[in-house]
Design a protein around this motif. Structure first.
Motif, PDB file in Angstrom:
ATOM      1  N   ASP A  30       0.803  -1.217   0.000  1.00  0.00           N
ATOM      2  CA  ASP A  30       0.000   0.000   0.000  1.00  0.00           C
ATOM      3  C   ASP A  30       0.840   1.274   0.000  1.00  0.00           C
ATOM      4  N   THR A  31       2.041   1.207   0.595  1.00  0.00           N
ATOM      5  CA  THR A  31       2.871   2.408   0.695  1.00  0.00           C
ATOM      6  C   THR A  31       4.339   2.074   0.448  1.00  0.00           C
ATOM      7  N   ILE A  32       5.111   3.094   0.176  1.00  0.00           N
ATOM      8  CA  ILE A  32       6.555   2.929  -0.016  1.00  0.00           C
ATOM      9  C   ILE A  32       7.214   2.510   1.295  1.00  0.00           C
TER      10      ILE A  32
ATOM     11  N   ASP B  96       5.678  -3.861 -10.779  1.00  0.00           N
ATOM     12  CA  ASP B  96       4.430  -3.103 -10.796  1.00  0.00           C
ATOM     13  C   ASP B  96       3.703  -3.406  -9.494  1.00  0.00           C
ATOM     14  N   ILE B  97       3.793  -2.486  -8.539  1.00  0.00           N
ATOM     15  CA  ILE B  97       3.212  -2.734  -7.219  1.00  0.00           C
ATOM     16  C   ILE B  97       1.752  -2.300  -7.126  1.00  0.00           C
ATOM     17  N   SER B  98       1.179  -1.865  -8.238  1.00  0.00           N
ATOM     18  CA  SER B  98      -0.232  -1.469  -8.209  1.00  0.00           C
ATOM     19  C   SER B  98      -1.159  -2.686  -8.196  1.00  0.00           C
ATOM     20  N   ASN B  99      -0.619  -3.851  -8.514  1.00  0.00           N
ATOM     21  CA  ASN B  99      -1.386  -5.097  -8.518  1.00  0.00           C
ATOM     22  C   ASN B  99      -0.795  -6.066  -7.497  1.00  0.00           C
ATOM     23  N   PRO B 100      -1.571  -7.062  -7.068  1.00  0.00           N
ATOM     24  CA  PRO B 100      -1.009  -8.074  -6.157  1.00  0.00           C
ATOM     25  C   PRO B 100       0.193  -8.785  -6.783  1.00  0.00           C
ATOM     26  N   ILE B 101       1.123  -9.160  -5.924  1.00  0.00           N
ATOM     27  CA  ILE B 101       2.364  -9.817  -6.321  1.00  0.00           C
ATOM     28  C   ILE B 101       2.442 -11.149  -5.583  1.00  0.00           C
TER      29      ILE B 101
ATOM     30  N   ALA C 205      16.588 -16.727   6.606  1.00  0.00           N
ATOM     31  CA  ALA C 205      17.547 -17.514   5.828  1.00  0.00           C
ATOM     32  C   ALA C 205      16.914 -18.091   4.566  1.00  0.00           C
ATOM     33  N   SER C 206      15.598 -18.210   4.552  1.00  0.00           N
ATOM     34  CA  SER C 206      14.893 -18.781   3.399  1.00  0.00           C
ATOM     35  C   SER C 206      15.065 -17.923   2.161  1.00  0.00           C
ATOM     36  N   ASP C 207      14.956 -18.560   0.994  1.00  0.00           N
ATOM     37  CA  ASP C 207      14.898 -17.832  -0.259  1.00  0.00           C
ATOM     38  C   ASP C 207      13.494 -17.259  -0.379  1.00  0.00           C
ATOM     39  N   VAL C 208      13.413 -15.951  -0.633  1.00  0.00           N
ATOM     40  CA  VAL C 208      12.119 -15.293  -0.767  1.00  0.00           C
ATOM     41  C   VAL C 208      12.141 -14.510  -2.073  1.00  0.00           C
ATOM     42  N   ASP C 209      11.208 -14.833  -2.952  1.00  0.00           N
ATOM     43  CA  ASP C 209      11.107 -14.167  -4.249  1.00  0.00           C
ATOM     44  C   ASP C 209       9.742 -13.531  -4.395  1.00  0.00           C
ATOM     45  N   LEU C 210       9.689 -12.472  -5.208  1.00  0.00           N
ATOM     46  CA  LEU C 210       8.431 -11.856  -5.592  1.00  0.00           C
ATOM     47  C   LEU C 210       8.262 -12.074  -7.081  1.00  0.00           C
ATOM     48  N   ILE C 211       7.063 -12.487  -7.482  1.00  0.00           N
ATOM     49  CA  ILE C 211       6.785 -12.798  -8.881  1.00  0.00           C
ATOM     50  C   ILE C 211       5.635 -11.923  -9.352  1.00  0.00           C
TER      51      ILE C 211
ATOM     52  N   VAL D 192       8.150 -16.615   7.279  1.00  0.00           N
ATOM     53  CA  VAL D 192       8.033 -15.581   6.247  1.00  0.00           C
ATOM     54  C   VAL D 192       6.559 -15.321   5.961  1.00  0.00           C
ATOM     55  N   ILE D 193       5.784 -16.365   5.772  1.00  0.00           N
ATOM     56  CA  ILE D 193       4.353 -16.215   5.487  1.00  0.00           C
ATOM     57  C   ILE D 193       3.651 -15.536   6.660  1.00  0.00           C
ATOM     58  N   GLU D 194       4.005 -15.901   7.868  1.00  0.00           N
ATOM     59  CA  GLU D 194       3.423 -15.276   9.055  1.00  0.00           C
ATOM     60  C   GLU D 194       3.757 -13.782   9.108  1.00  0.00           C
ATOM     61  N   ALA D 195       4.960 -13.423   8.698  1.00  0.00           N
ATOM     62  CA  ALA D 195       5.386 -12.018   8.745  1.00  0.00           C
ATOM     63  C   ALA D 195       4.624 -11.124   7.767  1.00  0.00           C
ATOM     64  N   VAL D 196       4.085 -11.717   6.705  1.00  0.00           N
ATOM     65  CA  VAL D 196       3.366 -10.916   5.696  1.00  0.00           C
ATOM     66  C   VAL D 196       1.852 -11.110   5.774  1.00  0.00           C
ATOM     67  N   LYS D 197       1.355 -11.720   6.829  1.00  0.00           N
ATOM     68  CA  LYS D 197      -0.063 -12.077   6.903  1.00  0.00           C
ATOM     69  C   LYS D 197      -0.988 -10.863   6.736  1.00  0.00           C
ATOM     70  N   ASP D 198      -0.551  -9.670   7.132  1.00  0.00           N
ATOM     71  CA  ASP D 198      -1.390  -8.477   6.998  1.00  0.00           C
ATOM     72  C   ASP D 198      -1.442  -7.965   5.554  1.00  0.00           C
ATOM     73  N   MET D 199      -0.548  -8.437   4.698  1.00  0.00           N
ATOM     74  CA  MET D 199      -0.506  -7.984   3.305  1.00  0.00           C
ATOM     75  C   MET D 199      -1.115  -8.999   2.348  1.00  0.00           C
ATOM     76  N   ILE D 200      -1.519 -10.156   2.829  1.00  0.00           N
ATOM     77  CA  ILE D 200      -2.037 -11.214   1.963  1.00  0.00           C
ATOM     78  C   ILE D 200      -3.400 -10.825   1.403  1.00  0.00           C
ATOM     79  N   VAL D 201      -3.555 -11.035   0.103  1.00  0.00           N
ATOM     80  CA  VAL D 201      -4.839 -10.822  -0.581  1.00  0.00           C
ATOM     81  C   VAL D 201      -5.242 -12.120  -1.263  1.00  0.00           C
ATOM     82  N   GLU D 202      -6.509 -12.269  -1.524  1.00  0.00           N
ATOM     83  CA  GLU D 202      -7.007 -13.469  -2.202  1.00  0.00           C
ATOM     84  C   GLU D 202      -7.005 -13.287  -3.694  1.00  0.00           C
TER      85      GLU D 202
END
Length: 76
Positions: free
Chosen positions: A9-11, A49-54, A25-31, A66-76
């Motif tokens: 949502d923000t920078i 392009d951060i205007s759409n879900p990644i 330590a895990s490999d974390v990628d954004l697609i 890692v998944i727990e750390a981003v739980k507030d940013m998860i979208v369906e």
């Protein structure tokens, strides 16, 4: 390997995200479409392009944390 869709949502949220991902330590990628970047790279994340879900893909021993750390940013 675990995958979830996230949305920024923000920078400041992106900056905090990259700092947090660097702690794992895990490999974390954004697609986004055909592009895949290292989630620990601020330049890589800003190149997407951060205007759409990644899609966040985590693999390794910390993938659940890692998944727990981003739980507030998860979208369906």
């Amino acid at each position: 390997m675990k995958k979830v869709n996230i949305k920024f949502d923000t920078i400041v949220q992106i900056q905090n995200f990259v700092n947090n991902m660097s702690c794992y330590a895990s490999d974390v990628d954004l697609i986004s479409g055909s592009r895949t970047v290292d989630a620990k790279s601020i330049i890589g994340v800003f190149s997407l392009d951060i205007s759409n879900p990644i899609t966040l893909q985590a693999s390794g021993k910390d993938e659940d944390a890692v998944i727990e750390a981003v739980k507030d940013m998860i979208v369906e």
